[in-house]
Design an enzyme around this catalytic site. Structure first.
Site, PDB file in Angstrom:
ATOM      1  N   HIS A 197      48.157  45.431  34.220  1.00 12.63           N
ATOM      2  CA  HIS A 197      47.216  46.010  35.173  1.00 12.63           C
ATOM      3  C   HIS A 197      47.674  45.694  36.592  1.00 12.63           C
ATOM      4  O   HIS A 197      48.045  44.559  36.884  1.00 12.63           O
ATOM      5  CB  HIS A 197      45.815  45.424  34.932  1.00 12.63           C
ATOM      6  CG  HIS A 197      44.732  46.118  35.699  1.00 12.63           C
ATOM      7  ND1 HIS A 197      44.570  45.970  37.059  1.00 12.63           N
ATOM      8  CD2 HIS A 197      43.744  46.954  35.294  1.00 12.63           C
ATOM      9  CE1 HIS A 197      43.532  46.684  37.459  1.00 12.63           C
ATOM     10  NE2 HIS A 197      43.022  47.306  36.409  1.00 12.63           N
ATOM     11  N   CYS A 202      46.035  51.982  36.836  1.00 10.68           N
ATOM     12  CA  CYS A 202      44.688  51.878  37.399  1.00 10.68           C
ATOM     13  C   CYS A 202      44.684  52.564  38.757  1.00 10.68           C
ATOM     14  O   CYS A 202      45.128  51.997  39.765  1.00 10.68           O
ATOM     15  CB  CYS A 202      44.254  50.418  37.536  1.00 10.68           C
ATOM     16  SG  CYS A 202      42.566  50.281  38.190  1.00 10.68           S
TER      17      CYS A 202
END
Length: 407
Positions: free
Chosen positions: A247, A285
């Site tokens: 992430h 993301c």
């Protein structure tokens, strides 16, 4: 893309029965009851997987199998903890779960200064204020060197964040201090990282202890530790057909004197080539990436779609002074419509979740985890489902409506 939802286990106030009704196909979750550093057993994984499947959905993505701090800073028990991680991957694979989202952010998983920042329409969103964060760093945390670092902070021309923090110190109340500690350390960390909990009686002292672990660790050292971890676990990923997807840093800048190594095109290119294996991939993301003005989010999606294993579709708005907030899923910098076109065309089987959502229509009274409202995320999912249906028609892809008959 597969429509997924982050769910926090059997004690989550948002039930799987509710999620099935709103079009969720896959669940993104973790074994939140397993202490950090312990093996995720196949029995526990099996129990949760079959529970999810009992509601007509599947456990699509693990978010996350935690990479404990000792792996990140290279502690003496790093190799032991990597072996624990490998066994967790094997056990997940044996239960048919093949995507793991993780992060390599030291100490802080993500940071916001206001969890209920009011929007003009009466809803609220997560918000990051640089002056409040600097105030926390200098006056509450009292981190060594913080004042000098903020004095040199020049990311936003014409803005003096240090002066703003000093001005804030003249008016801040004990209640304001308590709220900042809750927002930055407790409410945004306890339910994701496991380093902190609502029961901590000395969160500031504990936070300083974690920061101390990273003394002498800069960007190159953290990169080397990430490469060491990836080189160790990739053979297991090959063996098990497991996709790991890191992430991006949130926010996408260095914070609190800690290095951050996944926040730009150059960073993403580095880690993908440092261990150039198709199982070593990215959680795209869009929200985290769009919080950085240096990132062209659409260009990044085009470049890295083939190495993306999981997508978070949300968007941020950056104010003229550099502060940012979560935006509408049809607004902000991320351009979710174009991102959907890219991923549906280049990598259409990806699991996708809308990530955070507004707090609206009474969400704030239900004590949901910060950013993880029900009605706000349901509204966001409806927006994104509309985008997906339109894009799929453009591309000639049949659009799935789970739970409905064709009319």
């Amino acid at each position: 893309m597969e429509r997924t939802w982050r769910w926090f286990g059997k004690n989550d106030k948002i039930t799987l029965a509710m999620l099935r009704q709103i079009g969720v196909e896959g669940i993104v979750t973790a074994l939140h009851d397993v202490p950090l550093g312990e093996v995720w057993t196949r029995e526990k994984i099996h129990d949760l997987r079959t529970y999810i499947e009992g509601f007509g959905m599947r456990w699509s993505v693990v978010e996350s199998l935690p990479v404990v701090e000792t792996i990140k800073y290279g502690g003496p028990d790093r190799d032991e903890q990597i072996e624990v991680y490998k066994q967790g991957l094997r056990n997940l694979s044996a239960e048919g779960i093949h995507t793991v989202c993780y992060n390599f952010m030291p100490v802080l998983d993500w940071a916001r200064t206001d969890l209920l920042h009011p929007n003009p329409n009466g809803t609220s969103n997560l918000y990051f204020s640089y002056s409040e964060f600097a105030y926390f760093d200098i006056y509450i945390l009292q981190r060594e060197g913080a004042r000098q670092e903020w004095a040199a902070f020049n990311r936003f021309p014409g803005r003096n964040v240090l002066k703003e923090a000093d001005d804030l110190a003249q008016t801040m109340t004990p209640e304001g201090n308590r709220k900042l500690v809750e927002n930055i350390i407790i409410k945004t960390q306890g339910f994701v990282s496991g380093n902190f909990s609502e029961d901590d009686t000395r969160p500031i002292e504990r936070f300083r202890e974690f920061l101390d672990l990273y003394k002498g660790i800069g960007k190159e050292e953290l990169r080397a530790n990430m490469k060491y971890f990836l080189e160790a676990v990739m053979p297991v990923c090959e063996e098990c057909g497991m996709n790991l997807c890191v992430h991006p840093d949130d926010p996408p800048i260095p914070v609190l004197g800690l290095p951050r190594i996944v926040n730009s095109d150059e960073d993403i290119d580095w880690f993908l080539h440092a261990v150039d294996n198709p199982h070593n991939g990215l959680t795209f993301c869009a929200g985290s990436l769009s919080a950085g003005a240096h990132n062209d989010v659409v260009a990044l999606a085009r470049k890295y779609a083939s190495r993306t294993h999981f997508v978070h579709l949300r968007s941020c708005h950056i104010f003229p002074n550099g502060d940012f907030t979560e935006a509408s899923h049809l607004g902000g910098r991320a351009d979710l419509i174009e991102l959907t076109r890219i991923f549906e065309k280049e990598n259409p089987a990806l699991p996708m979740r809308v990530d955070h959502g507004m707090t609206m229509l009474g969400d704030e009274a239900r004590n949901y985890n910060a950013g993880y409202s029900f009605l706000g995320r349901m509204f966001a999912l409806a927006q994104v489902q509309g985008i997906m249906a339109t894009v799929d028609r453009e591309l000639g892809i049949p659009y799935r409506q789970p739970g409905f008959f064709d009319c």
